[in-house]
Each structure stands twice: as structure tokens, then as C-alpha cells.
Design a protein around this motif. Structure first.
Motif, short mmCIF file in Angstrom:
data_model
loop_
_atom_site.label_atom_id
_atom_site.label_comp_id
_atom_site.label_asym_id
_atom_site.label_seq_id
_atom_site.Cartn_x
_atom_site.Cartn_y
_atom_site.Cartn_z
N UNK A 127 0.85 -1.19 0.00
CA UNK A 127 0.00 0.00 0.00
C UNK A 127 0.88 1.24 0.00
N UNK A 128 0.53 2.19 -0.87
CA UNK A 128 1.30 3.43 -0.89
C UNK A 128 0.35 4.62 -1.01
N UNK A 129 0.51 5.56 -0.08
CA UNK A 129 -0.25 6.81 -0.17
C UNK A 129 0.69 7.89 -0.69
N UNK A 130 0.26 8.59 -1.75
CA UNK A 130 1.10 9.66 -2.30
C UNK A 130 0.39 10.98 -2.16
N UNK A 179 -1.37 -0.73 -8.26
CA UNK A 179 -2.58 -0.36 -9.00
C UNK A 179 -3.18 0.88 -8.35
N UNK A 180 -3.57 1.85 -9.18
CA UNK A 180 -4.17 3.08 -8.65
C UNK A 180 -5.61 2.80 -8.25
N UNK A 181 -5.90 2.86 -6.95
CA UNK A 181 -7.25 2.57 -6.48
C UNK A 181 -7.95 3.81 -5.94
N UNK A 182 -7.38 4.99 -6.21
CA UNK A 182 -7.87 6.23 -5.61
C UNK A 182 -9.38 6.41 -5.79
N UNK A 183 -9.89 6.06 -6.97
CA UNK A 183 -11.31 6.31 -7.24
C UNK A 183 -12.14 5.02 -7.32
N UNK A 184 -11.58 3.92 -6.91
CA UNK A 184 -12.28 2.64 -6.99
C UNK A 184 -13.39 2.55 -5.93
#
Lengths: 236, 288
Positions: free
Chosen positions: A2-5, A63-68
Motif C-alpha cells: 500500500x502506498x499513499x502519495x 494499481x491506482x485505487x484512488x477512485x475505486x
């Protein structure tokens, strides 16, 4: 894993978390500490998909899950034990677990259910009891059990020990240690700082929506200024 | 055996109230909307039963068509009327619902006439049986059997199947249920489908018993159903069932004891007022 940017998020136009970044490798554990209103719960809810995102990104296994939507995140292997547990109070223990395993096949449900009962024999004794009629500790176990029904790779836990008797806190942390042993990555929000530092190898401290400290638990224990952060925040 | 007859009669009416009120409870529990036009679904079920039965000669077919059409109609009411209003406070949908009830009543009046309709061939209400000294007619037997089957099936569905459990979970906490993969929209359609089917069945059976349907038949029933779900503790299925049976019994005995002073329908509301004064949380004390 998990990575928060540079994540900024909140509820509607309100910003609760600003520019937070951290990295959570697979099989590791991270404690998210800080005073009330620091944005810990909002951070966890953002990872689960329950907040408004104002900026930044959330990556899960690159995988970019920001808007999932939340359900898709459950499918990827993220599970939440929410603050206040938020069980289905008029459903029985068994039925709460059924909802937890709703996305999986009946066979997987059976296997996972047995695993939950092995981890928490108390739940097994109370299968037919409604969730609302159980003690706080038992409810916390059920909230964890319900999350485990989804076969999570990453478990998000918000206030594990809040309002529980010390003996129950022990039981819950023992279960968490067993899960960690099994390779589950754990992100823990906790107000019991000592417990959290003993459990997790990494620590992030938040104050008023931003990161104030980020490092290993050892560093955190050695850093005397860290306690000043809590104290000054408490006096604000 | 007079009192046994009265008791049984009360239970039979109570079971019809239960079939009618469960739909209201389901909608309230899920969406917090008072689905007043549910009474129009009940009347629709009654009208379709009579019309199809008269056209085909089969009352069973009439009921089947009524149940299916009303179930679809109920889902339509959700889709067309309620879904666009969910972002407003619940009373907005309630007012729209009252509007739909009045509209449907007048539609029935215009289409089927002021006087109402009767079955061309319906021997069942006058077929009297004597079972262990109890006097009962064929329609009443059908009411007991069908309502028991429906309520048991509903209980099994909501406690023994994954979908039924997910449905109750959605009523309990929609946001969390959704985050475990429960499709909340599907649950809503299911809700209106089952509730409307039960109301149509009750409408058809009452039509059969009275051998008569009229445009305003839903009106008084809608008030009573509201009384029942309040008594049952708003949103509790078990409470609704108990309250419905209790109301049936109160009406049955009340008409004998105080019937010369008070109308049957007035009794129902007197009962509601008294119970709510003593127990504001409803009969079973379930909290919504």
C-alpha cells in the motif's frame, strides 16, 4: 503493498487529511497514532473508499485505487474493521459472517468461517446470538471475523482497544499477532500508544491532518519529542 | 365455541393485516419512507384478481396474475416515484406516495366504475365447514393456509439464505453492507417486489371473502397498516406480525363487546392510541 502519495481527503468540501504519504510493504505492520481529530480515521476511510478525495493517489500493489468503489477494494483484498465496529446488530454472529463472505463461494465461506471460529473460539460459542447483545470485546472479535471472511491481504483496523476491558484487549491483540504471522499486512489506528508501538514495527504520527512523524517503532520510542506532539495537540 | 370462533376470526383478519403491513415495514426499514400508496397496490391486487377470474373462470389464476402484476407494479413505484426522491427528506416521498394513492383510487373509479366489481362465480365464502365445532368458510381456510405459507417462507428466506441475510444486513446498515459487496439497489427491488406481492395476495383474498372490490377499499386499510407498523416498533418484521394479529383480535372481540358504541375501524385507532400511551416504543419494544 500500500502506498499513499500526497493524499488529501475529507468529507464533502471539508478537508480532514492533507498531503499524507506513507508506504506499507507486504507483511509489515504500521500503527497510525495521534490525538483525536488528527485525521487517522479519515485516512483509513480513504483507503477503503469512503471519503471524498481532494488530491494525491492511493496505490495498492502498484494499481491506482484512488477512485475505486469500496466493493472493488474488498475484491482486491482490503478489509476494514471500522471504528465503533458497526456490526449488523440485529443479525446473529453467523449471519454477520455470512455478509462478510458474501462475495465468495459457499465453499470459501465455510473454510473462512472455520478459520474465524478457530481464531475466536468465543464467537463459535455465540453463533446464534445477535451481535447487539454481545459484550464490547466479543463485538470487536466479530468485527474482525467479519473482515477476515473477505480473505484480506491488507487489514485496516480503527481503534481496536477502544472501550474494551484489558483482558479483551489482550485477546484481540493476540489474534492480530496470529494474523500477522499468517502474512496479513496490518494498518492499525490506536489510541493505546504503548500497545500499538509494541505490536507494529512502523509508526506514523498525525496531528491536525498531516504527518508529524514517520519511522520505526524503535525510533518512535526513543524520540522524546514525539510525546510533546501529543501533549501540545491535547492543549490546542 | 363462540369465543373460539371470535378468536379465530380475529387471527384471520390479523393475518391479512400482516400480509398488508409487512410491505410497509420492509420499505420503512430500508428507506425510511412511509409507503402510503402500498394500499393502492393492495386494491390493485384485488381488482386484478376479480377481472382475471371473471375473464378466465379461474380464481387461482386471477390471484397468480394479481400477485405477479402487483409485484412488478411495486418495483415500478420504487423506480419511478421513490428513487428520484431519495436525495430529499423522507417526507417528500411520503407526500408523493399519498398523491399516488389518491390518483390510483380515482383511476380505479374511472376505469372500473364507482360501484365496484363482484366475482361472477364465487361459491367459496358461503361454503361453511364445521371443523372440531368451529365454523369456518373456505376463503377463511385459504387465508390461514396462504398467509402461514407466505410468512414462514419469508422467515426462512430472510434467515436461511445468503440473499435474505444480506437483505436484513442492508436494512441494519446500508453503507457497511454495500462495502461487503451487497447490491443495495437489488435489495430495494426485492423489497418492493415481495412487499407488493404479499399486499396483492391480501387484496385478492379480501375481495374473495367480501365477494366485492371497490375503488376506495385501500383507504381504511392504509391507516390500519400505518397503525400496525407503529405498534410493531417501525421496521421490525416480528413486531409487525404481532401487532397485526393483536389488532385483528382487538377488532374481533371489540365489535362484540363495545361494537354498539364504536365502529370497528374506530376501535383499531383507539387501540393504537392506548398502546402508544403505555408503550411509546411499540408493542415489542424494537427500536428502529
Amino acid at each position: 503493498m500500500l502506498r499513499l502519495e500526497n493524499l488529501s481527503c475529507g468529507y464533502g468540501p471539508v478537508v480532514a487529511v492533507e498531503d499524507v504519504s506513507f508506504d506499507l510493504p507486504e507483511r509489515s505492520s504500521l500503527a497510525l497514532l495521534g490525538p483525536n481529530g488528527a485525521g487517522k480515521t479519515s485516512t483509513i476511510m480513504a483507503i477503503m473508499g469512503h471519503t471524498t478525495i481532494h488530491g494525491g493517489r492511493i496505490l495498492f500493489n502498484d494499481q491506482d485505487i484512488t477512485r475505486l468503489p469500496p466493493v472493488k477494494r474488498v475484491d482486491l483484498g482490503i478489509a476494514l474493521v471500522p471504528e465503533g465496529r458497526r456490526l449488523f446488530t440485529d443479525l446473529t454472529v453467523e449471519e454477520n459472517l455470512t455478509v462478510g463472505g458474501y462475495r465468495l463461494s459457499v465453499q470459501r465461506d465455510k473454510i473462512n468461517r472455520q478459520r474465524v471460529y478457530d481464531l475466536f473460539p468465543r464467537l463459535s460459542d455465540r453463533r446464534k446470538q445477535t451481535a447487539g447483545s454481545m459484550s464490547g470485546g466479543e463485538q470487536q472479535m466479530l468485527a474482525m471475523g467479519r473482515a477476515l471472511m473477505t480473505e484480506p491481504k491488507l487489514l485496516l483496523i480503527d481503534e481496536l482497544s477502544l472501550g474494551l476491558m484489558p483482558k479483551m484487549v489482550d485477546l484481540c491483540f493476540d489474534a492480530l499477532a496470529a494474523l500477522k504471522q499468517d502474512g496479513v499486512t496490518i494498518l492499525l489506528v490506536e489510541q493505546n500508544t504503548t500497545r500499538a508501538l509494541d505490536f507494529a514495527e512502523n509508526v506514523c504520527v498525525m496531528t491536525s491532518g498531516s504527518l508529524a512523524f514517520s519511522g520505526t517503532s524503535k525510533q518512535a520510542k526513543a524520540d522524546e519529542n514525539l510525546f510533546d506532539v501529543f501533549i501540545s495537540a491535547a492543549h490546542e | 365455541m363462540y369465543y373460539v370462533d371470535l378468536f379465530l376470526n380475529g387471527l384471520i383478519f390479523g393475518s391479512m393485516y400482516a400480509l398488508m403491513a409487512i410491505g410497509l415495514t420492509l420499505v420503512y426499514g430500508l428507506l425510511r419512507i412511509l409507503h402510503i400508496s402500498h394500499a393502492a397496490v393492495y386494491a390493485l391486487g384485488a381488482f386484478i384478481t376479480v377481472i382475471v377470474a371473471n375473464a378466465t373462470g379461474s380464481i387461482a389464476l386471477g390471484m397468480l396474475v394479481a400477485v405477479v402484476v402487483s409485484a412488478i407494479f411495486g418495483m415500478g413505484v420504487y423506480r419511478v416515484l421513490y428513487q428520484p426522491m431519495l436525495r430529499y427528506p423522507p417526507y417528500v416521498a411520503m407526500i408523493a406516495s399519498i398523491g399516488l394513492l389518491i390518483f390510483m383510487e380515482d383511476a380505479f373509479r374511472i376505469i372500473f366504475g364507482e360501484q365496484g366489481l363482484t366475482f361472477t362465480r364465487n361459491p367459496y365464502p358461503t361454503q361453511i365447514h364445521n371443523l372440531f365445532g368451529i365454523t369456518i368458510n373456505t376463503v377463511q381456510i385459504a387465508m390461514i393456509v396462504l398467509s402461514t405459507i407466505c410468512l414462514v417462507a419469508l422467515a426462512l428466506f430472510t434467515t436461511r439464505t445468503r440473499m435474505g441475510i444480506a437483505w436484513r444486513a442492508t436494512v441494519s446498515n446500508p453503507t457497511i453492507a454495500t462495502s461487503f459487496g451487497v447490491d443495495a439497489i437489488k435489495v430495494r427491488y426485492l423489497n418492493f417486489m415481495i412487499g407488493s406481492a404479499l399486499a396483492a395476495l391480501a387484496g385478492g383474498l379480501i375481495a374473495l371473502l367480501n365477494n366485492f372490490v371497490e375503488p376506495t377499499m385501500g383507504f381504511v386499510v392504509s391507516y390500519k397498516a400505518l397503525a400496525i407498523i407503529v405498534l410493531g416498533g417501525l421496521g421490525s418484521m416480528r413486531g409487525t406480525l404481532i401487532a397485526a394479529l393483536a389488532l385483528g383480535l382487538v377488532e374481533s372481540f371489540g365489535t362484540i363487546w363495545v361494537g354498539s358504541y364504536l365502529d370497528r375501524d374506530a376501535l383499531a385507532f383507539l387501540f393504537l392510541i392506548i398502546v402508544l400511551m403505555v408503550r411509546p416504543q411499540g408493542l415489542t419494544g424494537a427500536h428502529a
